[in-house]
Design a protein around this motif. Structure first.
Motif, PDB file in Angstrom:
ATOM      1  N   ALA A  75       9.381  -5.855  -9.722  1.00  0.00           N
ATOM      2  CA  ALA A  75       9.111  -5.624  -8.420  1.00  0.00           C
ATOM      3  C   ALA A  75      10.242  -4.926  -7.718  1.00  0.00           C
ATOM      4  O   ALA A  75      11.462  -5.111  -8.195  1.00  0.00           O
ATOM      5  N   ALA A 101       7.372  -4.720  -3.323  1.00  0.00           N
ATOM      6  CA  ALA A 101       6.357  -3.962  -4.216  1.00  0.00           C
ATOM      7  C   ALA A 101       6.254  -4.131  -5.639  1.00  0.00           C
ATOM      8  O   ALA A 101       7.230  -4.383  -6.220  1.00  0.00           O
ATOM      9  N   ARG A 102       4.977  -4.455  -5.699  1.00  0.00           N
ATOM     10  CA  ARG A 102       4.787  -4.635  -7.597  1.00  0.00           C
ATOM     11  C   ARG A 102       4.649  -3.264  -7.964  1.00  0.00           C
ATOM     12  O   ARG A 102       3.941  -2.337  -7.428  1.00  0.00           O
ATOM     13  N   LEU A 103       5.489  -2.787  -9.261  1.00  0.00           N
ATOM     14  CA  LEU A 103       5.583  -1.663  -9.623  1.00  0.00           C
ATOM     15  C   LEU A 103       4.820  -1.691 -10.907  1.00  0.00           C
ATOM     16  O   LEU A 103       4.791  -2.855 -11.606  1.00  0.00           O
ATOM     17  N   GLY A 107       1.485  -0.903  -7.248  1.00  0.00           N
ATOM     18  CA  GLY A 107       1.279  -1.704  -5.787  1.00  0.00           C
ATOM     19  C   GLY A 107       0.771  -3.096  -6.101  1.00  0.00           C
ATOM     20  O   GLY A 107       0.533  -3.289  -7.352  1.00  0.00           O
ATOM     21  N   PHE A 129       9.935   3.058  -2.007  1.00  0.00           N
ATOM     22  CA  PHE A 129       9.109   2.613  -3.264  1.00  0.00           C
ATOM     23  C   PHE A 129       8.642   3.579  -4.037  1.00  0.00           C
ATOM     24  O   PHE A 129       8.170   3.428  -5.225  1.00  0.00           O
ATOM     25  N   ALA A 168      11.193   4.382  -6.440  1.00  0.00           N
ATOM     26  CA  ALA A 168      11.213   3.178  -7.418  1.00  0.00           C
ATOM     27  C   ALA A 168       9.859   3.268  -8.377  1.00  0.00           C
ATOM     28  O   ALA A 168      10.181   2.987  -9.595  1.00  0.00           O
ATOM     29  N   CYS A 169       8.910   3.447  -8.084  1.00  0.00           N
ATOM     30  CA  CYS A 169       7.662   3.378  -8.978  1.00  0.00           C
ATOM     31  C   CYS A 169       7.981   4.607  -9.807  1.00  0.00           C
ATOM     32  O   CYS A 169       7.648   4.332 -11.147  1.00  0.00           O
ATOM     33  N   TRP A 184      10.436   3.480 -12.656  1.00  0.00           N
ATOM     34  CA  TRP A 184       9.669   2.533 -13.290  1.00  0.00           C
ATOM     35  C   TRP A 184       8.909   3.010 -14.261  1.00  0.00           C
ATOM     36  O   TRP A 184       9.098   2.857 -15.545  1.00  0.00           O
ATOM     37  N   HIS A 235      -0.274   8.351  -3.092  1.00  0.00           N
ATOM     38  CA  HIS A 235      -0.623   6.938  -3.526  1.00  0.00           C
ATOM     39  C   HIS A 235      -0.844   6.135  -2.254  1.00  0.00           C
ATOM     40  O   HIS A 235      -0.019   6.336  -1.178  1.00  0.00           O
ATOM     41  N   ASP A 262      -0.285   3.018  -1.499  1.00  0.00           N
ATOM     42  CA  ASP A 262       0.926   2.227  -0.903  1.00  0.00           C
ATOM     43  C   ASP A 262       2.223   2.989  -0.733  1.00  0.00           C
ATOM     44  O   ASP A 262       2.852   2.829   0.238  1.00  0.00           O
ATOM     45  N   PHE A 263       2.317   4.117  -1.455  1.00  0.00           N
ATOM     46  CA  PHE A 263       3.849   4.697  -1.444  1.00  0.00           C
ATOM     47  C   PHE A 263       3.794   6.020  -0.799  1.00  0.00           C
ATOM     48  O   PHE A 263       4.891   6.539  -0.673  1.00  0.00           O
ATOM     49  N   GLY A 290      14.133   1.471  -3.240  1.00  0.00           N
ATOM     50  CA  GLY A 290      12.808   0.559  -3.423  1.00  0.00           C
ATOM     51  C   GLY A 290      13.431  -0.700  -4.298  1.00  0.00           C
ATOM     52  O   GLY A 290      12.730  -1.337  -4.895  1.00  0.00           O
ATOM     53  N   VAL A 309      15.376  -0.305  -6.850  1.00  0.00           N
ATOM     54  CA  VAL A 309      15.602   0.043  -8.332  1.00  0.00           C
ATOM     55  C   VAL A 309      16.678   0.946  -8.524  1.00  0.00           C
ATOM     56  O   VAL A 309      16.739   1.887  -7.706  1.00  0.00           O
TER      57      VAL A 309
END
Lengths: 97, 300
Positions: free
Chosen positions: A11, A25-27, A30, B24, B27-28, B31, B102, B104-105, B138, B140
């Motif tokens: 998250a 945000a769920r990584l 989403g 985010f 952050a994505c 990740w 994306h 969401d992002f 985000g 991260v």
């Protein structure tokens, strides 16, 4: 001193400048969840130290008896947990709820 | 209790500030990079050291990937909801980035090269990577270049931004008004990243590099030009006959992916054909218009 909960390992979390909203945000894919009002305050207390008394702090913020809100607060935290956004922190004394 | 999912398609419910979505996006990317073993650096925008240009706005996320990891990252991104809008060959004259979106992002520019840096994309990335640091985006920890390297990257971006006021403001903050010590540190990065040609735009000495194959690319980027000027510069900058022919042939192709985004629906054969023939025509029209106005700058 630790908090009762922490963001899930997958998250990402950002707070608005005014502190009224929490974006989680769920990584990596989403969704992006927005917590506002009561939800944002619950998130804030659940993830803030100390773990002990965090539900009571929420109750105090809303001037409600703790036992009147406890079930709703637990249900909300459980929902966030089911989404992978919040996990119980590894605690020494353990969260009170 | 108010908890809303926020996606572009839902419309109703909570709104999410653009800078939050972009945070985010970074952050994505981090990740994904952490889990697939890719090296990347978050650059510009949200990742920029806020002391370089206070209050600077941004509208997408930019990341620079180690060149050999780009293909792997693109594959991973597509598995996690990122849709390719523009591939590298069609992104810009420098063919440096692919654009993805994306729900969401928001938008992401994945760079395989940072225009103006060298001597090769791999060595430029390695130089930046060797002095990386981190910043939280985000929620991260994201890898970013050192502050001084960020300053140079911003200047190199401004060098190809023409008369954009935002770029001019960047130059003002990062170069014009800084002290000598800061300038020396930036110039050290110019040397380390072999960025003399692109940086000469900032110092007003670009014309000292007329013999450089990439001179025309920077001249057109910095001062403007027609589509014909742009493609001519791309061919000149390409190294080797095969690369030059590849660039020349691409100038005639149609980016169906991009056309689909522009149209907002799958394109028909007729529309692809119209675009195919429309682009060279548009280039010729611009050229003719410039000649008529007596401002043509494409030929020596």
């Amino acid at each position: 001193m630790t908090a009762a909960y922490r963001p899930g390992p997958d998250a990402g979390v950002t707070r608005s400048d005014d502190g009224r909203s929490v974006y989680v945000a769920r990584l990596p894919g989403g969704p992006l969840v927005v917590l506002e009002g009561v939800a944002a305050l619950i998130w804030g207390e659940a993830t803030s130290a100390p773990a002990t008394g965090w539900v009571a702090r929420v109750a105090e913020l809303f001037e409600q008896p703790e036992d009147a809100i406890e079930d709703d607060v637990k249900a909300f935290v459980a929902e966030l947990g089911a989404r992978g956004l919040l996990v119980a922190a590894a605690l020494e004394p353990g969260p009170e709820d | 209790m108010a908890a809303h999912e926020a996606t572009e398609t839902r419309g109703a419910g909570a709104t999410v500030p653009l800078e939050v979505r972009i945070g985010f996006a970074h952050a994505c990317l981090q990740w994904i990079a952490d889990r697939c073993g890719a090296d990347l650096l978050h650059i510009k925008g949200a990742a920029l050291d806020p002391t370089l240009v206070p209050g600077r706005g941004f509208s997408d996320a930019d990341v620079l990937a180690r060149p050999e990891h780009v293909r792997m990252l693109l594959d991973e991104l597509r598995h996690h909801g990122w849709e390719l809008i523009n591939s590298f060959a069609y992104g810009s004259s420098f063919e440096h980035s692919a654009t993805l979106r994306h729900s969401d992002f928001g938008l992401l520019d994945l760079h395989r090269i940072y225009p103006g840096t060298g001597p090769t994309p791999d060595r430029a990335f390695e130089a930046l990577w060797a002095e990386r640091t981190t910043t939280v985006l985000g929620g991260v920890d994201c890898t970013v270049p050192s502050r001084d390297a960020q300053a140079l990257l911003l200047l190199l971006h401004a060098a190809r931004a023409g008369s954009d006021p935002k770029a001019a403001n960047d130059v003002e903050w990062v170069w014009t008004t800084v002290d000598d010590a800061q300038r020396i540190r930036i110039l050290e990065w110019v040397d380390r990243l072999d960025a003399g040609l692109a940086f000469s735009v900032i110092t007003g000495t670009l014309d000292d590099h007329r013999d450089d194959p990439a001179y025309d690319l920077w001249r057109v980027a910095a001062r403007g030009g027609t589509r014909v000027d742009e493609w001519r510069a791309r061919v000149r900058a390409a190294q080797g006959l095969r690369a030059k022919l590849a660039v020349a042939s691409r100038s005639m192709l149609v980016n169906v992916e991009h056309l689909t985004i522009v149209r907002g629906r799958p394109v028909s054969r007729r529309e692809v054909a119209a675009e195919f023939f429309g682009r060279p025509v548009r280039g010729v029209r611009e050229q003719v218009a410039r000649r008529a106005r007596g401002i043509h700058r494409g030929d020596p």
